[in-house]
Every structure is written in C-alpha cells, then in structure tokens.
Design an enzyme around this catalytic site. Structure first.
Site, PDB file in Angstrom:
ATOM      1  N   ARG A  59     -17.047   0.910  -1.875  1.00 58.16           N
ATOM      2  CA  ARG A  59     -15.787   1.623  -2.115  1.00 58.16           C
ATOM      3  C   ARG A  59     -15.987   2.850  -3.038  1.00 58.16           C
ATOM      4  O   ARG A  59     -15.454   2.927  -4.136  1.00 58.16           O
ATOM      5  CB  ARG A  59     -14.738   0.693  -2.715  1.00 58.16           C
ATOM      6  CG  ARG A  59     -14.544  -0.632  -2.007  1.00 58.16           C
ATOM      7  CD  ARG A  59     -13.928  -0.543  -0.655  1.00 58.16           C
ATOM      8  NE  ARG A  59     -12.552  -0.100  -0.645  1.00 58.16           N
ATOM      9  CZ  ARG A  59     -11.501  -0.895  -0.833  1.00 58.16           C
ATOM     10  NH1 ARG A  59     -11.687  -2.159  -1.109  1.00 58.16           N
ATOM     11  NH2 ARG A  59     -10.269  -0.398  -0.790  1.00 58.16           N
ATOM     12  N   ASN A 111       0.801  -1.233   0.000  1.00 55.79           N
ATOM     13  CA  ASN A 111       0.000   0.000   0.000  1.00 55.79           C
ATOM     14  C   ASN A 111       0.828   1.274   0.000  1.00 55.79           C
ATOM     15  O   ASN A 111       0.274   2.369  -0.083  1.00 55.79           O
ATOM     16  CB  ASN A 111      -1.008  -0.016   1.158  1.00 55.79           C
ATOM     17  CG  ASN A 111      -2.109  -1.050   0.911  1.00 55.79           C
ATOM     18  OD1 ASN A 111      -2.227  -1.599  -0.180  1.00 55.79           O
ATOM     19  ND2 ASN A 111      -2.885  -1.345   1.936  1.00 55.79           N
ATOM     20  N   CYS A 135     -15.945  -3.918  -4.312  1.00 59.54           N
ATOM     21  CA  CYS A 135     -15.226  -5.193  -4.213  1.00 59.54           C
ATOM     22  C   CYS A 135     -15.907  -5.982  -3.092  1.00 59.54           C
ATOM     23  O   CYS A 135     -16.904  -5.545  -2.530  1.00 59.54           O
ATOM     24  CB  CYS A 135     -13.751  -4.952  -3.920  1.00 59.54           C
ATOM     25  SG  CYS A 135     -13.469  -4.301  -2.284  1.00 59.54           S
TER      26      CYS A 135
HETATM   27  C1  EPZ Z   1      -6.806   1.829   1.546  1.00 65.74           C
HETATM   28  O1  EPZ Z   1      -7.967   1.652   0.782  1.00 65.74           O
HETATM   29  C2  EPZ Z   1      -6.038   0.510   1.459  1.00 65.74           C
HETATM   30  N1  EPZ Z   1      -5.673   0.250   0.067  1.00 65.74           N
HETATM   31  C3  EPZ Z   1      -6.901  -0.616   2.008  1.00 65.74           C
HETATM   32  O2  EPZ Z   1      -6.120  -1.795   1.991  1.00 65.74           O
HETATM   33  C4  EPZ Z   1      -7.254  -0.296   3.464  1.00 65.74           C
HETATM   34  O3  EPZ Z   1      -8.099  -1.295   3.964  1.00 65.74           O
HETATM   35  C5  EPZ Z   1      -7.957   1.068   3.525  1.00 65.74           C
HETATM   36  O4  EPZ Z   1      -7.139   2.080   2.921  1.00 65.74           O
HETATM   37  C6  EPZ Z   1      -8.245   1.502   4.959  1.00 65.74           C
HETATM   38  O5  EPZ Z   1      -7.057   1.558   5.682  1.00 65.74           O
HETATM   39  C7  EPZ Z   1      -4.611   0.887  -0.463  1.00 65.74           C
HETATM   40  O6  EPZ Z   1      -3.961   1.696   0.182  1.00 65.74           O
HETATM   41  C8  EPZ Z   1      -4.268   0.560  -1.884  1.00 65.74           C
HETATM   42  P1  EPZ Z   1     -10.285   4.383   2.344  1.00 65.74           P
HETATM   43  P2  EPZ Z   1      -8.893   2.935   0.426  1.00 65.74           P
HETATM   44  O7  EPZ Z   1     -10.538   5.358   1.244  1.00 65.74           O
HETATM   45  O8  EPZ Z   1      -8.062   4.144   0.336  1.00 65.74           O
HETATM   46  C9  EPZ Z   1     -14.900   5.408   2.451  1.00 65.74           C
HETATM   47  C10 EPZ Z   1      -5.707  -4.067   1.639  1.00 65.74           C
HETATM   48  O9  EPZ Z   1      -6.203  -5.059   2.159  1.00 65.74           O
HETATM   49  N2  EPZ Z   1     -14.668   6.271   1.280  1.00 65.74           N
HETATM   50  O10 EPZ Z   1      -9.325   4.761   3.422  1.00 65.74           O
HETATM   51  O11 EPZ Z   1      -9.729   2.565  -0.747  1.00 65.74           O
HETATM   52  C11 EPZ Z   1     -14.674   3.931   2.161  1.00 65.74           C
HETATM   53  O12 EPZ Z   1     -15.839   3.349   1.601  1.00 65.74           O
HETATM   54  C12 EPZ Z   1      -6.583  -2.918   1.205  1.00 65.74           C
HETATM   55  O13 EPZ Z   1      -4.485  -3.894   1.448  1.00 65.74           O
HETATM   56  C13 EPZ Z   1     -15.735   7.013   0.781  1.00 65.74           C
HETATM   57  O14 EPZ Z   1     -16.855   6.935   1.280  1.00 65.74           O
HETATM   58  O15 EPZ Z   1      -9.811   3.027   1.705  1.00 65.74           O
HETATM   59  C14 EPZ Z   1     -14.348   3.386   3.524  1.00 65.74           C
HETATM   60  O16 EPZ Z   1     -15.559   3.183   4.211  1.00 65.74           O
HETATM   61  C15 EPZ Z   1      -8.043  -3.242   1.399  1.00 65.74           C
HETATM   62  N3  EPZ Z   1     -15.513   7.821  -0.299  1.00 65.74           N
HETATM   63  C16 EPZ Z   1     -13.594   4.542   4.198  1.00 65.74           C
HETATM   64  O17 EPZ Z   1     -13.897   5.708   3.425  1.00 65.74           O
HETATM   65  C17 EPZ Z   1     -14.271   7.930  -0.881  1.00 65.74           C
HETATM   66  O18 EPZ Z   1     -14.127   8.704  -1.858  1.00 65.74           O
HETATM   67  C18 EPZ Z   1     -12.081   4.380   4.230  1.00 65.74           C
HETATM   68  O19 EPZ Z   1     -11.698   3.947   2.962  1.00 65.74           O
HETATM   69  C19 EPZ Z   1     -13.208   7.156  -0.361  1.00 65.74           C
HETATM   70  C20 EPZ Z   1     -13.420   6.344   0.728  1.00 65.74           C
END
Ligand code: EPZ
Length: 419
Positions: free
Chosen positions: A122, A23, A117
């Site tokens: 997401r 990540n 996913c």
């Molecule tokens: C990152 O995903 C990681 N992936 C994920 O790791 C990790 O689980 C996640 O952060 C949380 O720590 C990478 O870094 C490539 P978020 P990301 O945006 O950025 C909501 C693994 O297993 N949200 O921090 O996609 C979202 O739905 C993967 O290695 C919105 O609503 O996660 C979630 O509920 C899985 N709108 C929360 O925010 C947006 O525009 C946090 O998601 C963006 C996110």
C-alpha cells in the site's frame, strides 16, 4: 476479544437497509479540514474506522457533536495540531487523507507513513509525487511524512495507476490551491464522486466527476454544509452474496443499483433472480446452487476488488469451476487458506485462484485477517454445514455496521461471543 459463532444452512430471507458508505465517510470527514465552518454529516455508519477518523481529527483540534438524529456536526476549521500520530495512523491507512487538506489549508503537515496491511504494501508515492508537483516540499524520515508549502498551485497530474485515495487527496488539495488542477487517470469510484458532490456543495469548483479526467479550479474559501453520505455498495454487495450463497431471498434497501452494475451482472450470472428499483435491490436464489462465475477485479466501473473475497466464498460451492484474478492488490487472498479449511477446493496460481466448486462446506474454527476476507468467512459459515467460529472480529467491525444484528434480521443463526 470477541468471536462470531455461526450455525450454517439457513437460507436468508427478509430485508435490510444499508448503512452509509465507509469509503465515502472517511474522505468527507477529512474534507472538513478544508472548510471555514462546520459540516453536518448524516447517514454516517457507526464503524471503528469512523471512530478512528474522529479520534484523529479531535487529536488535531477538531470538535464534533453527535446530534440526536444520528448526524455528526464536525468543526475542523481551527486545527491546533498539524500532526497525524503513528498510534492512530497505524490502525487506519486512510489517515493519509489528512495530507492534502492540511497542506491546502494550513500549508504544513506531519503524518505518520501509513504502513502496509494484510492485503499489500500500500505505497503512497502517487499522493506524494502529485503534491510535490503542486508546490509541496515533502521529506520522509523516521516513519513520518514532513510536508510544507508556500501555497499549493494548480498542476497537471497524470496518475500512472488509478488510485482512489490519491485521487481524493489531490481533489481536496486542489480545491484550495491557486489555479487549475487537471487529474488524468482519476479514480471514478462512487465514493470519489460522493466526496466531489460534498466539496462542490461547500463551494469547490470541480468538473468531470464520473469520468477519468477531473478539473479543479481552486477557490479561496470552502463553507460548511449539511450532507448525507451515499449508501455502502460493498456492504450491500456482501449481503446480496450472503443471500445467493444460502439459496435465499432478500431485499436490500437504501442502495443505488447504478453503483453496482458489475456486481449485479455477476450475481445474475450465478443464477440469481435480481430485480432493482431506484433505491433497492431484490435477490431471489430460489434455493438453487450457484453457477460458477469468473472474476477479474479492476477499477470502477468494473468489478470491485472489495467484492472479490465474497465471490470466492460463493464460487466455493458453485456447480463447476471458476477463476478469480486480483489485479489491484498483491496479497488479497488471505481468505483462501481459511476457506480451504472449510473444504473449499482452491488453487492459487500467481494472482489467480482456480476454484472447483464443492457441494457444501463444513464449519470450522477460523481467523479473520482483513476486512473483506473476514466477510467472505462469514458468508462461507452461513452456507456451511455445522458450526463456524471466526476470531478477531474487530476486522469486520471496521467496515460492517451491526453485522450480526443485520444477519439475524435475515434469519441467520449467528452470535457474537466473548472469548
Ligand atoms: C481504496 O484504498 C479503498 N479504501 C479500499 O477499500 C479499496 O480496496 C481500494 O481503494 C481499491 O478500490 C478507502 O477508500 C478508504 P488505491 P486505496 O490507492 O485508495 C496502488 C476496503 O476494504 N497505489 O486505489 O488505498 C496500490 O498499492 C478498503 O474498504 C500505489 O502504488 O487503494 C494498489 O495496488 C480496502 N501508490 C492500487 O494502487 C499509491 O500512492 C490501487 O490502490 C497509491 C496506490
């Protein structure tokens, strides 16, 4: 197709070295789009998500060379195709991280909407709203994001939710924008900090890393650099839980204990003896059955959602009851039915699972669904009596480099077989 076959019951012993962080690798590869010269990246893990990232960048016109020392020389300074195609984006949601850099450098981008996913819908609204505030025009149609700008300008971005990749996208976009961007409620994950460290080495003007407020002053040019990716704290945590669940004793090298304080704290609560030094963590479970630990996931520096499934496997055989609450993703309990088929006593109540520890699990034929759920099934199989098979191993290969080799080095009876 491949599956893993695990014969459980062996306490893990020995030491392993973590690979570079998946990540951190993905956003840093995409930051090459911002640079006028190539980046030379080392400690990059050999994972399918990294291959996908390289394929996507090549598709857009990047060139890369795999050096003899394992480092990757990537030149994305003259992209010829500003489109991230659905065929690649559908396999890796992090492709959204091309949006900020492409708008900042090329003022245009067409990116397939990353679908949901297994763990949730997401959405990417935070990414899109913030870029519009910075002067991007964005239209979403036919499953694609069409974005353009006359030139990004600095803005005040207040994220309603803490989002890792939204923070990373805006930090990259702001690095070449005109003026100053402030991001409030920024993610503080170590992987965000690693991206910022790399960008600053490239000449970006960023302050506030490791805090929830980032200030980025746009510059005109970002140069090429050599950079070593930080270790993968989630891979390290997964192996430490594997030692705890099998009552073993292992050392994990090439890791920053400071990036794992919440996970280390929970491992100590399970009864593990933990010793750390600057770049290694030693865990000794002394053959004991773990104590149950209550888990509530939230953004860094609190307990990481990416370690939730692994601790559910550990709690499944703990001496007592525990609760695990997932606050980040709406469907990150795909491992629950599979662990239950091994004899775990798990009850799902909304976004909380109540777990009543059982003395031991029994091996079963299982199906992997998403990256970290699959990891928890491996851990359960290592502890279970009898043989466990896990199909759809490609989920694991997205985030764990040489997984069966590393577990074999720790004494596990695990094989990858074709089926
Ligand atoms: C990152 O995903 C990681 N992936 C994920 O790791 C990790 O689980 C996640 O952060 C949380 O720590 C990478 O870094 C490539 P978020 P990301 O945006 O950025 C909501 C693994 O297993 N949200 O921090 O996609 C979202 O739905 C993967 O290695 C919105 O609503 O996660 C979630 O509920 C899985 N709108 C929360 O925010 C947006 O525009 C946090 O998601 C963006 C996110």
């Amino acid at each position: 197709m491949y599956k893993l076959v695990i014969n459980g019951g062996t306490p893990l012993k020995g030491s392993i070295k973590t690979s570079g962080s998946k990540n951190a690798t993905l956003p840093i590869f995409f930051s090459s789009i911002l640079a006028d010269e190539p980046l030379k990246l080392s400690n990059t893990p050999q994972l399918s998500d990294v291959s996908t990232t390289l394929r996507l960048l090549m598709d857009m016109g990047s060139n890369f060379v795999l050096e003899e020392d394992g480092s990757i020389f990537i030149d994305s300074s003259a992209l010829t195709n500003l489109t991230a195609e659905y065929s690649l984006v559908k396999t890796m949601r992090a492709s959204i991280l091309t949006l900020g850099p492409m708008l900042a450098k090329y003022k245009k981008a067409k990116i397939s909407l990353p679908g949901g996913c297994a763990i949730g819908t997401r959405p990417v609204n935070l990414h899109l709203d913030a870029l519009e505030k910075m002067g991007a025009t964005i239209e979403v149609k036919n499953g694609y994001i069409y974005a353009s700008t006359k030139g990004l300008v600095g803005a005040q971005i207040n994220f309603d939710l803490i989002s890792v990749t939204a923070t990373e996208n805006i930090v990259m976009a702001a690095s070449l924008a005109k003026g100053i961007t402030t991001i409030n409620n920024a993610a503080q994950e170590p992987e965000v900090t690693d991206l910022i460290r790399c960008l600053k080495k490239m000449g970006a003007k960023i302050s506030g890393e490791n805090t929830s407020t980032l200030v980025i002053e746009g510059v005109d040019i970002l140069s090429g650099v050599e950079y070593a990716i930080c270790p993968d704290r989630i891979e390290a945590g997964t192996y430490l839980v594997a030692a705890a669940i099998t009552g073993g004793k292992i050392t994990v090298n090439n890791i920053e204990p400071d990036a794992m304080r919440a996970v280390i704290g929970k491992l100590i609560e399970t009864g593990a003896d933990i010793q750390t030094n600057q770049n290694s963590i030693k865990l000794d479970m002394k053959g004991k059955r773990p104590y149950p630990v209550n888990i509530r996931t939230s953004a860094y520096p609190n307990f990481p959602t990416d370690m939730q499934a692994q601790f559910m496997a550990l709690n499944s055989i703990a001496e007592g009851s525990s609760t695990i609450t997932e606050t980040i993703f709406e469907n990150r309990f795909m491992h629950v039915p599979e662990l239950s088929r091994m004899g775990a006593n798990l009850k799902l109540e909304g976004n909380t699972v109540v777990c009543k520890g059982v003395k031991s699990l029994s091996g079963a034929n299982l199906m992997a669904t998403d990256l970290r759920a699959s990891a928890s099934l491996v851990l359960a199989g290592l502890a279970a009596q009898g043989s466990t098979t896990i199909e759809r191993v490609y989920h694991l290969d997205r985030g764990y480099e040489m997984i069966e080799e590393k577990f074999k080095m720790l004494g596990a009876d695990i094989e990858r077989v074709q089926h």
